[in-house]
Design a protein around this motif. Structure first.
Motif, mmCIF file in Angstrom:
data_model
loop_
_atom_site.group_PDB
_atom_site.id
_atom_site.type_symbol
_atom_site.label_atom_id
_atom_site.label_comp_id
_atom_site.label_asym_id
_atom_site.label_seq_id
_atom_site.Cartn_x
_atom_site.Cartn_y
_atom_site.Cartn_z
ATOM 1 N N ARG A 33 0.892 -1.215 -0.177
ATOM 2 C CA ARG A 33 0.292 -0.187 -0.136
ATOM 3 C C ARG A 33 0.816 1.220 0.037
ATOM 4 N N GLY A 34 2.072 1.043 -0.270
ATOM 5 C CA GLY A 34 2.809 2.221 -0.028
ATOM 6 C C GLY A 34 3.342 2.772 0.963
ATOM 7 N N ASN A 52 -0.845 -3.051 23.532
ATOM 8 C CA ASN A 52 -2.109 -2.280 23.827
ATOM 9 C C ASN A 52 -3.075 -2.767 22.756
ATOM 10 N N TYR A 53 -2.747 -2.815 21.501
ATOM 11 C CA TYR A 53 -3.430 -3.258 20.514
ATOM 12 C C TYR A 53 -4.358 -4.545 20.662
ATOM 13 N N VAL A 54 -3.546 -5.514 21.138
ATOM 14 C CA VAL A 54 -4.157 -6.856 21.069
ATOM 15 C C VAL A 54 -5.000 -7.038 22.555
ATOM 16 N N ASN A 61 -6.277 -10.450 12.635
ATOM 17 C CA ASN A 61 -6.598 -8.998 11.960
ATOM 18 C C ASN A 61 -5.107 -8.425 12.198
ATOM 19 N N TRP A 62 -4.066 -9.022 12.013
ATOM 20 C CA TRP A 62 -2.836 -8.179 12.354
ATOM 21 C C TRP A 62 -2.512 -7.037 11.384
ATOM 22 N N ASN A 63 -3.005 -7.307 10.094
ATOM 23 C CA ASN A 63 -2.692 -5.988 8.991
ATOM 24 C C ASN A 63 -3.418 -4.700 9.670
ATOM 25 N N ALA A 64 -4.501 -5.035 10.569
ATOM 26 C CA ALA A 64 -5.076 -3.840 10.867
ATOM 27 C C ALA A 64 -4.168 -3.059 12.055
ATOM 28 N N VAL A 65 -3.171 -3.779 12.521
ATOM 29 C CA VAL A 65 -2.501 -3.111 13.727
ATOM 30 C C VAL A 65 -2.113 -1.811 12.951
ATOM 31 N N GLY A 75 1.549 -6.993 9.145
ATOM 32 C CA GLY A 75 0.900 -7.730 9.932
ATOM 33 C C GLY A 75 1.351 -9.180 10.445
ATOM 34 N N LYS A 76 2.325 -9.419 9.382
ATOM 35 C CA LYS A 76 2.864 -10.884 9.713
ATOM 36 C C LYS A 76 3.938 -10.712 10.875
#
Length: 546
Positions: A33-34, A52-54, A61-65, A75-76
């Motif tokens: 996505r650049g 905190n995110y988790v 949905n790791w890419n949402a991090v 995300g990986k």
DNA sequence: AAAGAGTGCAACCGCCTGGGC
DNA sequence: TGCCCAGGCGGTTGCACTCTT
């Protein structure tokens, strides 16, 4: 740990000025996505963001991090960081003895299925287990110890487990260090694939023959095969594996390696970064090795004819052209396998492990050879099929290996003394090892011949299926017509097992006796051998039996 | 003390699989 | 059916640290 402490100090220093500073190309990658994404070690600040995110959103949905937190990690990377370092209940520190024992057992049963192994070890991650295992491999190898403790061998081979893990009395080929010899992977996969179709496959007992063959031959990282990445893993599967034409073996069990032809072996060895010594032979050294494996009755009609390439095609100057490949211990070991025509009765194994490895063991484990054999090749040539016991003349080509590999024993040679397998004690404890004895002698007046078959196999070749056997399997004979013939009476069966045991060690043969005990129907055994294993590209073929 | 080799581990890479569209 | 994407997995790499000479 000190490194972690230091890292954290650096983290704090870096975190303050990271944002807004110029991005180092080496530390950042631009995502699809650049978005610039950071690589490399995680900082404590990044960890905090992720934790905190988790806490807020849960795992997944790791890419949402990255989107939600601005954390410049893919995300990986987030998932990995969380799973391996941040998630609660992670157990850190060295493995306990119990855990080590369990890992051994699990590996024996599951192979390199780190995630599955981790499921049995609460608080441990697959990465941790993987690192531990690789380290263990190194240590055991250095110490000259077998990879699996004897108790694990026993437990695994008999379906016992200290933790209740029972894989149905099956041993994953990884137990046999599959990554060292990837064909086992294919074999096992093949068998797995056939378990539903072939009930007797489901009852397949321990593949202890393999284990015995390969026991002690450890570390994917320390063998030429093991060097394989996933890519050359596939490469191996796709490769044509040349085998030896044991029809050339005389009744005394000597292999005249003056029958080497075509460039298959060359290509094969090349595929492993090896230089086929067979093609270094001078014009006078006729080579016509048959890469076939069949039970020969004088009719080798199923043998694929080879065109002999001029030896000059691969000049000796190639000897040094090992490229950057690491030492190919396999070939080195093949050397020993090939060059050891000495009657077994005269040999004392210098192997220490009780788990003799049989064919592959002998192939994979080098045995020191007197340097006196050097240069024998050029002084000897073919016609070794008439060799008599005690002669080494039958090893003309073998000595060619000897010669060239010994010549290669210099600092730049892959077969130099630095070869890691040179340091590894051979594990053959009895004399059935093929580096001490040619793998096949005559049975019922027949000799076993390895026969090259076309690697392109299709279901259309079903007529040949029953004769297509994988020589790499210790039990390949089971799938042969020969078995059917031999199984008619006790004497023949005995001969059969004797022959089989030439590929296996005693225990392995015993295992196969047990295996076949419940499958007394020769055709079933035969089908087992021919069908269950032939979803993989056939490597050899058993021709008619006399 | 310094240099090189060895070691262990965190992280990355590439491939595979499954689900959604 | 094919494509895309996320997630999972196993193999490999890079590097900091430790050990040896």
């Amino acid at each position: 740990m000190m490194r972690r402490m230091k890292k954290e100090i650096e983290d704090e220093m870096l975190d303050d000025d990271r944002i807004g500073s110029e991005f180092n190309d080496e530390e950042y990658d631009r995502s699809a996505r650049g978005v610039l994404l950071k690589k490399g070690p995680w900082t404590s600040a990044e960890d905090d963001i992720l934790v905190n995110y988790v806490k807020k959103n849960g795992e997944g949905n790791w890419n949402a991090v990255q989107k939600q937190t601005g954390l410049l990690r893919c995300g990986k990377s987030c998932r990995l960081r969380w799973a391996n370092h941040l998630r609660p209940n992670l157990k850190k520190g060295t493995f306990t003895a119990e855990e080590e024992q369990l890992i051994c057992e699990l590996h024996a049963k599951l192979g390199n299925k780190w995630a599955r192994m981790a499921a049995h070890l609460p608080g441990r991650t697959d990465n941790e287990i993987k690192n531990y295992w690789n380290t263990r491999i190194k240590r055991r190898h250095r110490a000259g110890l077998p990879l699996y403790p004897p108790e694990v061998l026993q437990q695994t081979l008999h379906g016992q487990s200290t933790d209740g893990i029972n894989s149905g009395n099956k041993v994953h080929p990884d137990f046999l260090q599959k990554k060292n010899f990837d064909i086992h992977d294919a074999i096992y996969d093949c068998m797995k694939d056939n378990q539903g179709m072939l009930p007797y496959v489901a009852e397949l007992p321990d593949i202890s023959a393999y284990s015995n063959m390969l026991n002690g031959f450890d570390s994917s990282q320390y063998s030429s095969f093991g060097q394989s990445t996933s890519s050359n893993h596939k490469h191996f599967r796709d490769s044509t594996i040349p085998f030896l034409d044991f029809s050339c073996i005389d009744r005394n069990g000597y292999y005249p390696f003056d029958h080497i032809q075509d460039d298959t072996f060359y290509k094969w060895t090349q595929s492993f970064g090896m230089q086929s010594p067979l093609h270094h032979a001078g014009p006078s050294s006729h080579s016509s090795m048959c890469y076939s494996h069949s039970l020969k009755n004088g009719n080798s009609s199923t043998s694929k004819p080879f065109e002999e390439l001029p030896s000059i095609q691969y000049p000796e100057t190639d000897l040094g052209s090992w490229g950057t490949s690491p030492p190919p211990p396999l070939l080195e070991s093949v050397d020993d396998f090939i060059k050891s025509p000495t009657p077994i009765s005269t040999l004392e194994s210098d192997c220490s492990s009780p788990q003799n490895s049989g064919l592959l063991q002998s192939v994979l484990y080098p045995r020191k050879t007197p340097s006196s054999s050097k240069n024998q090749f050029y002084g000897k040539s073919s016609n070794s099929s008439t060799a008599t016991p005690g002669e080494r003349a039958d090893s003309s080509a073998l000595n060619m290996y000897d010669t060239e590999w010994e010549e290669s024993a210099d600092p730049v040679s892959p077969f130099g003394t630095s070869s890691i397998l040179n340091e590894c004690p051979a594990v053959s404890a009895n004399r059935s090892s093929l580096d001490e004895q040619p793998p096949v002698h005559t049975v019922n007046g027949n000799t076993v011949k390895l026969e090259y078959v076309d690697p392109v196999w299709t279901p259309d070749s079903g007529n040949q299926i029953t004769s297509l056997l994988n020589f790499s399997r210790p039990d390949f004979l089971l799938g042969s017509d020969w078995y059917e013939q031999c199984s008619g009476n006790d004497q023949n069966q005995s001969i059969f097992y004797d022959a089989t045991s030439m590929f296996l060690e005693d225990q392995s043969a015993t295992d196969y006796k047990h295996m076949t005990a419940g499958t007394s129907n020769p055709s079933q055994v035969r089908e087992f051998g021919s069908c269950a294993w032939n979803n993989m590209p056939p490597v050899c073929q058993v021709s008619d039996l006399g």
